[in-house]
Design a protein around this motif. Structure first.
Motif, PDB file in Angstrom:
ATOM      1  N   GLY A  99      38.736  55.981  60.723  1.00  0.00           N
ATOM      2  CA  GLY A  99      40.167  56.097  60.529  1.00  0.00           C
ATOM      3  C   GLY A  99      40.571  57.414  59.913  1.00  0.00           C
ATOM      4  O   GLY A  99      39.876  58.419  60.075  1.00  0.00           O
ATOM      5  N   GLY A 100      41.727  57.375  59.209  1.00  0.00           N
ATOM      6  CA  GLY A 100      42.217  58.559  58.521  1.00  0.00           C
ATOM      7  C   GLY A 100      41.799  58.518  57.072  1.00  0.00           C
ATOM      8  O   GLY A 100      40.622  58.568  56.742  1.00  0.00           O
ATOM      9  N   LEU A 101      42.791  58.355  56.195  1.00  0.00           N
ATOM     10  CA  LEU A 101      42.512  58.250  54.769  1.00  0.00           C
ATOM     11  C   LEU A 101      42.388  56.798  54.315  1.00  0.00           C
ATOM     12  O   LEU A 101      41.611  56.492  53.415  1.00  0.00           O
ATOM     13  N   GLY A 102      43.150  55.931  54.905  1.00  0.00           N
ATOM     14  CA  GLY A 102      43.162  54.540  54.488  1.00  0.00           C
ATOM     15  C   GLY A 102      41.968  53.769  54.992  1.00  0.00           C
ATOM     16  O   GLY A 102      41.439  54.052  56.075  1.00  0.00           O
ATOM     17  N   TYR A 103      41.544  52.774  54.214  1.00  0.00           N
ATOM     18  CA  TYR A 103      40.368  52.009  54.568  1.00  0.00           C
ATOM     19  C   TYR A 103      40.616  50.509  54.424  1.00  0.00           C
ATOM     20  O   TYR A 103      39.689  49.724  54.216  1.00  0.00           O
ATOM     21  N   GLY A 104      41.875  50.125  54.523  1.00  0.00           N
ATOM     22  CA  GLY A 104      42.219  48.723  54.432  1.00  0.00           C
ATOM     23  C   GLY A 104      42.338  48.080  55.791  1.00  0.00           C
ATOM     24  O   GLY A 104      42.176  48.723  56.835  1.00  0.00           O
ATOM     25  N   SER A 105      42.648  46.786  55.759  1.00  0.00           N
ATOM     26  CA  SER A 105      42.725  46.033  56.997  1.00  0.00           C
ATOM     27  C   SER A 105      43.886  46.462  57.879  1.00  0.00           C
ATOM     28  O   SER A 105      43.823  46.289  59.099  1.00  0.00           O
ATOM     29  N   LYS A 106      44.919  47.004  57.298  1.00  0.00           N
ATOM     30  CA  LYS A 106      46.104  47.366  58.074  1.00  0.00           C
ATOM     31  C   LYS A 106      46.249  48.857  58.312  1.00  0.00           C
ATOM     32  O   LYS A 106      47.240  49.315  58.876  1.00  0.00           O
ATOM     33  N   ASP A 107      45.263  49.620  57.889  1.00  0.00           N
ATOM     34  CA  ASP A 107      45.296  51.060  58.141  1.00  0.00           C
ATOM     35  C   ASP A 107      44.862  51.339  59.582  1.00  0.00           C
ATOM     36  O   ASP A 107      44.108  50.564  60.170  1.00  0.00           O
ATOM     37  N   PRO A 108      45.320  52.442  60.134  1.00  0.00           N
ATOM     38  CA  PRO A 108      44.950  52.753  61.520  1.00  0.00           C
ATOM     39  C   PRO A 108      43.513  53.265  61.636  1.00  0.00           C
ATOM     40  O   PRO A 108      43.049  54.026  60.787  1.00  0.00           O
ATOM     41  N   TYR A 109      42.853  52.836  62.704  1.00  0.00           N
ATOM     42  CA  TYR A 109      41.516  53.315  63.022  1.00  0.00           C
ATOM     43  C   TYR A 109      41.541  53.858  64.439  1.00  0.00           C
ATOM     44  O   TYR A 109      42.030  53.190  65.358  1.00  0.00           O
ATOM     45  N   TYR A 110      41.048  55.056  64.612  1.00  0.00           N
ATOM     46  CA  TYR A 110      41.275  55.785  65.846  1.00  0.00           C
ATOM     47  C   TYR A 110      40.089  55.759  66.804  1.00  0.00           C
ATOM     48  O   TYR A 110      40.267  55.937  68.011  1.00  0.00           O
ATOM     49  N   TYR A 111      38.900  55.569  66.273  1.00  0.00           N
ATOM     50  CA  TYR A 111      37.714  55.563  67.116  1.00  0.00           C
ATOM     51  C   TYR A 111      36.894  54.306  66.816  1.00  0.00           C
ATOM     52  O   TYR A 111      36.804  53.882  65.655  1.00  0.00           O
ATOM     53  N   TRP A 112      36.307  53.773  67.873  1.00  0.00           N
ATOM     54  CA  TRP A 112      35.572  52.517  67.764  1.00  0.00           C
ATOM     55  C   TRP A 112      34.230  52.620  68.484  1.00  0.00           C
ATOM     56  O   TRP A 112      34.120  53.303  69.516  1.00  0.00           O
ATOM     57  N   GLY A 113      33.240  51.918  67.945  1.00  0.00           N
ATOM     58  CA  GLY A 113      31.974  51.802  68.640  1.00  0.00           C
ATOM     59  C   GLY A 113      32.016  50.687  69.666  1.00  0.00           C
ATOM     60  O   GLY A 113      33.030  49.996  69.827  1.00  0.00           O
ATOM     61  N   GLN A 114      30.906  50.489  70.334  1.00  0.00           N
ATOM     62  CA  GLN A 114      30.841  49.484  71.395  1.00  0.00           C
ATOM     63  C   GLN A 114      30.481  48.102  70.858  1.00  0.00           C
ATOM     64  O   GLN A 114      30.594  47.108  71.579  1.00  0.00           O
ATOM     65  N   GLY A 115      30.029  48.055  69.627  1.00  0.00           N
ATOM     66  CA  GLY A 115      29.728  46.773  69.000  1.00  0.00           C
ATOM     67  C   GLY A 115      28.265  46.405  69.057  1.00  0.00           C
ATOM     68  O   GLY A 115      27.523  46.842  69.935  1.00  0.00           O
ATOM     69  N   THR A 116      27.861  45.575  68.098  1.00  0.00           N
ATOM     70  CA  THR A 116      26.510  45.037  68.068  1.00  0.00           C
ATOM     71  C   THR A 116      26.601  43.540  67.754  1.00  0.00           C
ATOM     72  O   THR A 116      27.364  43.132  66.884  1.00  0.00           O
ATOM     73  N   GLN A 117      25.836  42.742  68.483  1.00  0.00           N
ATOM     74  CA  GLN A 117      25.926  41.293  68.357  1.00  0.00           C
ATOM     75  C   GLN A 117      25.119  40.791  67.165  1.00  0.00           C
ATOM     76  O   GLN A 117      23.950  41.154  67.005  1.00  0.00           O
ATOM     77  N   VAL A 118      25.739  39.951  66.380  1.00  0.00           N
ATOM     78  CA  VAL A 118      25.065  39.241  65.296  1.00  0.00           C
ATOM     79  C   VAL A 118      25.200  37.749  65.566  1.00  0.00           C
ATOM     80  O   VAL A 118      26.312  37.244  65.739  1.00  0.00           O
ATOM     81  N   THR A 119      24.078  37.068  65.617  1.00  0.00           N
ATOM     82  CA  THR A 119      24.065  35.632  65.869  1.00  0.00           C
ATOM     83  C   THR A 119      23.314  34.947  64.747  1.00  0.00           C
ATOM     84  O   THR A 119      22.155  35.276  64.483  1.00  0.00           O
ATOM     85  N   VAL A 120      23.970  34.007  64.089  1.00  0.00           N
ATOM     86  CA  VAL A 120      23.367  33.284  62.974  1.00  0.00           C
ATOM     87  C   VAL A 120      23.250  31.813  63.366  1.00  0.00           C
ATOM     88  O   VAL A 120      24.249  31.160  63.673  1.00  0.00           O
ATOM     89  N   SER A 121      22.043  31.313  63.352  1.00  0.00           N
ATOM     90  CA  SER A 121      21.802  29.920  63.728  1.00  0.00           C
ATOM     91  C   SER A 121      21.596  29.059  62.491  1.00  0.00           C
ATOM     92  O   SER A 121      21.086  29.534  61.467  1.00  0.00           O
ATOM     93  N   SER A 122      21.994  27.817  62.607  1.00  0.00           N
ATOM     94  CA  SER A 122      21.887  26.907  61.462  1.00  0.00           C
ATOM     95  C   SER A 122      20.536  26.236  61.410  1.00  0.00           C
ATOM     96  O   SER A 122      19.737  26.311  62.332  1.00  0.00           O
TER      97      SER A 122
END
Length: 122
Positions: A99-122
């Motif tokens: 993002g820019g300067l802000g790091y909260g949930s409502k601050d803008p984020y301009y670049y994103w990764g493709q993601g990584t899967q996390v699976t937690v089994s019980s």
């Protein structure tokens, strides 16, 4: 062009731990706040944690701070998310974002990764 690549996801049993990493390239990593988001199947993407440009200040969603730790290494242009005591409800695709300067949930984020899967089994 900024590029973000996540790694470290996988399958673990409840109570286990994972450390996600995000490699940043193509820009000035130290100039930007960073964050982790996640998206569970059938759900909207949600904020997990954010960190300011220097790594001195962090912000977490809800009660995740008790189990998750966000950190960064500006010298290596890396962002991390240490996840402990994982629960089945943590199952999601985890994304890092720049993002820019802000790091909260409502601050803008301009670049994103493709993601990584996390699976937690019980």
């Amino acid at each position: 062009q900024v590029r973000l690549v996540e790694s470290g996801g996988g399958s673990v049993q409840a109570g286990g731990s994972l450390r996600l990493a995000c490699t940043y390239s193509g820009g000035s990593f130290e100039d930007h706040a960073m964050a982790w988001f996640r998206q569970a199947p059938g759900a909207e993407r949600e904020f997990v944690a954010g960190i300011n440009w220097h790594g001195q200040t962090t912000h977490y969603a809800g009660s995740l701070e008790a189990r998750f730790t966000i950190s960064r290494d500006n010298a290596k242009a890396m962002l991390y998310l240490q996840m402990n005591n994982l629960k089945p409800e943590d199952t999601a695709v985890y994304y890092c974002a720049s993002g820019g300067l802000g790091y909260g949930s409502k601050d803008p984020y301009y670049y994103w990764g493709q993601g990584t899967q996390v699976t937690v089994s019980s």
